[in-house]
Design a protein around this motif. Structure first.
Motif, mmCIF file in Angstrom:
data_model
loop_
_atom_site.group_PDB
_atom_site.id
_atom_site.type_symbol
_atom_site.label_atom_id
_atom_site.label_comp_id
_atom_site.label_asym_id
_atom_site.label_seq_id
_atom_site.Cartn_x
_atom_site.Cartn_y
_atom_site.Cartn_z
ATOM 1 N N UNK A 811 0.820 -1.219 0.000
ATOM 2 C CA UNK A 811 0.000 0.000 0.000
ATOM 3 C C UNK A 811 0.851 1.265 0.000
ATOM 4 N N UNK A 812 0.314 2.322 -0.576
ATOM 5 C CA UNK A 812 0.986 3.615 -0.525
ATOM 6 C C UNK A 812 0.630 4.368 0.732
ATOM 7 N N UNK A 813 1.297 5.453 0.973
ATOM 8 C CA UNK A 813 0.984 6.324 2.087
ATOM 9 C C UNK A 813 1.625 5.961 3.393
ATOM 10 N N UNK A 814 2.433 4.891 3.434
ATOM 11 C CA UNK A 814 3.101 4.521 4.675
ATOM 12 C C UNK A 814 4.381 5.335 4.842
ATOM 13 N N UNK A 815 4.690 5.748 6.064
ATOM 14 C CA UNK A 815 5.889 6.586 6.260
ATOM 15 C C UNK A 815 7.170 5.784 6.061
ATOM 16 N N UNK A 816 8.252 6.488 5.701
ATOM 17 C CA UNK A 816 9.563 5.858 5.600
ATOM 18 C C UNK A 816 9.976 5.311 6.966
ATOM 19 N N UNK A 817 10.488 4.093 6.969
ATOM 20 C CA UNK A 817 10.894 3.470 8.219
ATOM 21 C C UNK A 817 9.807 2.661 8.880
ATOM 22 N N UNK A 818 8.601 2.639 8.286
ATOM 23 C CA UNK A 818 7.526 1.808 8.827
ATOM 24 C C UNK A 818 7.937 0.343 8.750
ATOM 25 N N UNK A 819 7.727 -0.412 9.835
ATOM 26 C CA UNK A 819 8.199 -1.790 9.909
ATOM 27 C C UNK A 819 7.035 -2.761 10.097
ATOM 28 N N UNK A 820 7.209 -3.926 9.498
ATOM 29 C CA UNK A 820 6.294 -5.031 9.705
ATOM 30 C C UNK A 820 7.119 -6.269 10.004
ATOM 31 N N UNK A 821 6.713 -7.032 11.021
ATOM 32 C CA UNK A 821 7.445 -8.222 11.454
ATOM 33 C C UNK A 821 6.516 -9.427 11.312
ATOM 34 N N UNK A 822 7.007 -10.490 10.651
ATOM 35 C CA UNK A 822 6.178 -11.644 10.353
ATOM 36 C C UNK A 822 6.867 -12.939 10.764
ATOM 37 N N UNK A 823 6.039 -13.947 11.070
ATOM 38 C CA UNK A 823 6.573 -15.269 11.381
ATOM 39 C C UNK A 823 5.451 -16.299 11.221
ATOM 40 N N UNK A 824 5.769 -17.422 10.586
ATOM 41 C CA UNK A 824 4.827 -18.520 10.465
ATOM 42 C C UNK A 824 5.067 -19.559 11.560
ATOM 43 N N UNK A 825 3.950 -20.083 12.100
ATOM 44 C CA UNK A 825 3.975 -21.274 12.951
ATOM 45 C C UNK A 825 3.177 -22.344 12.224
ATOM 46 N N UNK A 826 3.768 -23.545 12.088
ATOM 47 C CA UNK A 826 3.199 -24.594 11.260
ATOM 48 C C UNK A 826 2.890 -25.818 12.118
ATOM 49 N N UNK A 827 1.684 -26.337 11.955
ATOM 50 C CA UNK A 827 1.312 -27.577 12.640
ATOM 51 C C UNK A 827 2.230 -28.695 12.166
ATOM 52 N N UNK A 828 2.978 -29.312 13.101
ATOM 53 C CA UNK A 828 3.988 -30.297 12.703
ATOM 54 C C UNK A 828 4.271 -31.236 13.869
ATOM 55 N N UNK A 829 3.770 -32.464 13.808
ATOM 56 C CA UNK A 829 3.989 -33.411 14.925
ATOM 57 C C UNK A 829 5.455 -33.730 15.172
#
Length: 846
Positions: A811-829
């Motif tokens: 998306x546009x309009x986000x300020x410089x330096x805006x951060x997003x942090x992501x991580x997946x957790x997966x079902x795994x026996x």
């Protein structure tokens, strides 16, 4: 708006291109790729990324990439590193034998045993090539060890081969053997990051004897060993450059010894020097080819032979005999052997296949033993076929490096010293010499009646039957009784069986009588010897000598600039009684303290005298300006904007010796100060033609400079990736799931997050935050994003390969330096608590 982005990740826009670029392999090389990953800290290093092209019927132009260095898991200050040849043409069928068929990066290696190198091909940005899949654009090395290795000192002696005794100078062209020329092969193939390669303190070494194959060269080596022992301090190695070509051979070395010599032929001298010096570290001849291509990372051998940096696999290893510079490079097994050698690695040497003669291995590097007492050096020639021996130098002096006994299993000579009928010293030696033959005569005559004639036949392993030996031992007993008898014997048929001595030296009744006859310090008149010089510094030193026993005398003239421990051999191993000396080419004279000393030897008797103290004002000598030469870059070299430029210089001062650090300053006429040191790098040079200057400054504030032009060509750099791997994955069925992000995070541009190495067809939970949390999760791993807000935003299933790719437009309009942090957790026996986790991934808006 951010929630809409996450929701939109479920729907990936259709790709319109079929092209796919990926990294097939990464090669890390400092001369040739090491199969055992032996690398040197601080050394110029190249990474070659081999690219794969799919979905295209033709080669793809405009491809670039970015390299990142991680040390201990942290990105290094010099990272990112931009390519030296991008944008390049990615080939459908790339060849390792073509340098520009790979995407190449150059940098100075860090010092660490925990280095990981990653290369991203076609990173996002305005110059990126459109492709269908960017999830396979990143490749990483295994953890690499860049080890600190010793930087050896090599003093080279220009040999003035003048049978007239000095009246007809015949030395190599100084420019052909100076730093940045004579040592170029050494710098390229040995694993040290640098060499302290410098001329001996005297301008030349006078040699009036023969240089015929090969006892002539061996006799010169014996004299060079004497010179090195007379020097204070003693260099690690000493090497003699003969003028021009040698008759039937390139050079000869003392195996596991201190000295070597070789030709001054421009097309051969660089490789010959490296070859013979390797012999002094115990390396034997081999018959191997490179097989894999090598790289002259700093392009040293552009001078003088205009050779390209890529060394094809058809070249021979430089330890193959009889080669010119253009025919050789280092093979990967000899690179590893050199890297493991004690002289560089500080550990016991190990041998690998291809080393040479069976059973011959590099010996652990001998360390010069501190010794300030009276010493006796004996050098000689030994014909291994006839058994005949003769002494070439016998000299008593103070200091030197005492010889360490050779291992009993390797020794082939035994030296015994006697005083007053008592055995006071025994040293076992391994005497070997390896001539490097260019045109050895197949029908060469067998050695003459004296057993030591030049041109003798070679034995089965290619060695001439005549070899040299050298031993340094105390000249007297602890009680002060002088050595009066020396015996040298060869090994017999078994390890404890020694033949009768082949050489016996006894002290005669009368010592030599010697006296200076010239007015030391009186300048010579203008002559061919003084033309172009400051004549007040050039003068004649002459003397007379006699021996009541009628023994022949050998003379050794030494200059002591401060009258103390510092010694500069001016002439050695000769019978001449005069020498023209130019003090302007030697270490500065300390006024009223410096002097000459003369040694006259008749064998076991040595007489030493000193001249009167010399006056610096009267001679016009004092502190000398330092020597400095740019070794990299060569004048006129071209580079691309943003690429790393290696700056490598020599630096030596006759008074201060090796110059390092702030004593060497680099600057550009366009950009100003660059940095300091013998070896550094910069990636910040502006576009244009730079005059690069290195300035050396000694302790007396005298300076010297050298310059080279460097042309920096314009190019657009790849955009730096806004994505960072935060780590903290938790392994499951297929190991640790990997999460990567693509896209430049510019508003309106496509982006995606791609999960691999997860359990197949399993539910995956995407956690998203604005900052990192690093919370110890109850499932046994670490939750990287701070989930409050926004928290768990998406649940989706992996495919049959355990992969998941979600994409949308940022998306546009986000300020410089805006951060997003992501991580997946997966079902795994298979995971410890039923869930595996990907690494954390952070994206930052530019």
């Amino acid at each position: 708006m951010l929630l809409a982005v996450i929701a939109a990740l479920c729907v990936a826009p259709g790709a319109t291109a079929q092209l796919d670029l990926s990294v097939d392999a990464l090669e890390v090389t400092q001369a040739i790729e090491s199969p055992n990953a032996l690398h040197t800290a601080g050394r110029s290093t190249m990474v070659r990324a081999t690219l794969l092209v799919s979905g295209s019927a033709t080669d793809v132009s405009g491809v670039d990439g970015v390299l990142r260095l991680f040390v201990g898991g942290v990105e290094a200050p010099e990272s990112p590193v931009y390519s030296t040849n991008g944008p390049m043409v990615a080939r459908l069928a790339p060849s390792q034998e073509v340098l520009d068929d790979t995407l190449n990066f150059v940098f100075l290696a860090p010092t660490s045993d925990d280095v990981v190198i990653t290369v991203a091909v076609n990173p996002p940005g305005p110059n990126a090539v459109v492709e269908v899949d960017t999830s396979n654009n990143l490749a990483s090395t295994a953890t690499l060890d860049f080890a600190t290795r010793a930087v050896p000192e090599l003093a080279y002696a220009p040999i003035d081969n003048d049978s007239s005794g000095g009246s007809n100078p015949n030395a190599p062209d100084p420019a052909s053997i100076e730093p940045g020329v004579g040592d170029n092969f050494l710098q390229g193939v040995f694993p040290s990051k640098d060499w302290f390669y410098h001329r001996i303190d005297a301008p030349t070494k006078l040699w009036t004897g023969s240089l015929q194959f090969s006892s002539g060269g061996t006799t010169l080596n014996n004299s060079l060993v004497v010179d090195a022992n007379l020097m204070v301090p003693i260099p690690d190695r000493i090497y003699g450059f003969a003028p021009g070509a040698l008759p039937g051979y390139n050079g000869v070395a003392i195996l596991n010894g201190l000295a070597a010599m070789g030709n001054g032929e421009p097309s051969r001298l660089q490789r010959t020097c490296a070859h013979e010096i390797a012999h002094t570290f115990g390396f034997q001849h081999t018959s191997s080819l490179l097989v894999d291509p090598g790289i002259d990372v700093e392009h040293h051998l552009a001078i003088t032979e205009s050779l390209p940096p890529l060394k094809p696999g058809t070249l021979a290893d430089f330890m193959v005999a009889a080669l010119s510079t253009s025919e050789a490079w280092v093979s990967h097994w000899n690179w590893d052997n050199l890297s493991n050698h004690a002289a560089f690695a500080g550990a016991p040497a190990t041998a690998a296949p291809g080393m040479g003669a069976p059973g011959m291995k590099p010996q652990p590097e001998p360390k010069a033993q501190p010794w300030r007492g009276p010493s006796l050096i004996v050098t000689g020639l030994w014909n291994r076929e006839s058994g005949v021996m003769e002494a070439t130098d016998v000299l008593a002096f103070t200091g030197g490096a005492l010889s360490e006994p050779a291992p009993a299993s390797a020794a082939n000579l035994r030296v015994r010293a006697w005083a007053g009928g008592s055995l006071v010293r025994e040293v076992t030696l391994r005497a070997d010499a390896a001539p490097d033959c260019t045109d050895p005569p197949s029908d060469a005559p067998v050695a003459g009646a004296d057993g030591l004639a030049d041109g003798g036949a070679r034995d089965a392993d290619g060695h001439h039957p005549v070899t040299g030996f050298q031993v340094v031992m105390p000249a007297e007993t602890p009680a002060g009784a002088p050595i009066d008898r020396v015996e040298v014997a060869a090994r017999g048929g078994s390890s404890d069986d020694w033949a009768a001595p082949s050489l016996v030296l006894t002290r005669s009744a009368a010592a030599p009588e010697v006296a200076f006859t010239s007015a030391v310090g009186t300048p010579l008149a203008e002559s061919p010897l003084t033309t172009g010089r400051v004549t007040e510094r050039v003068f004649d030193v002459s003397w007379t000598g006699s021996d009541a026993d009628g023994d022949a005398l050998q003379y050794y003239l030494v200059y002591r600039p401060d009258g103390g421990e510092r010694r500069v051999p001016v002439m050695s191993s000769l019978g001449v009684t005069s020498m023209t000396v130019d003090l302007g080419d030697m270490p500065g004279l300390m006024d009223g303290h410096g002097c000459f000393e003369l040694y006259a030897s008749d064998g076991l008797n040595t007489t030493r005298i000193e001249s009167a103290r010399l006056s610096a004002p009267n001679l016009g000598v004092g502190n000398n300006a330092p020597w400095v030469e740019i070794m990299t870059p060569d004048d006129g070299r071209q580079s691309r904007f943003g690429a790393t430029a290696i700056l490598h210089s020599s630096g030596w001062d006759l008074e201060d010796r090796a110059l390092t650090g702030a004593s060497l300053e680099w600057a550009s006429d366009l950009d100003g100060l660059i940095g300091t040191g013998r070896l550094l790098s910069t990636a910040d040079l502006s576009v244009g033609t730079h005059v690069i200057t290195v300035t050396a400054t000694d302790s007396g504030a005298l300076t010297s400079s050298d310059t080279a032009s460097l042309v920096v060509l314009p190019r657009d750099l790849p955009t730096e990736s806004p994505w960072r791997n935060l780590g903290f994955g938790l392994a499951g069925t297929s190991g640790e799931p990997q999460l990567v992000g693509t896209g430049d995070l510019v508003g309106g541009n496509p982006m995606s997050i791609d999960l691999t190495d997860a359990r197949a067809s399993a539910p995956a939970f995407l956690f998203v935050g604005f900052t990192e949390l690093y919370f110890p999760f109850f499932y046994g791993g670490t939750l990287v994003p701070d989930p409050n807000p926004p928290g768990l935003l998406h649940v989706v299933f992996t495919n049959a390969s355990g992969e998941l790719s979600l994409g949308t437009n940022w998306p546009g309009g986000l300020p410089s330096g805006f951060e997003i942090v992501l991580q997946y957790w997966i079902d795994d026996p298979a995971a410890p608590f039923g869930y595996a986790a990907s690494n954390g991934l952070k994206g930052t808006t530019p």
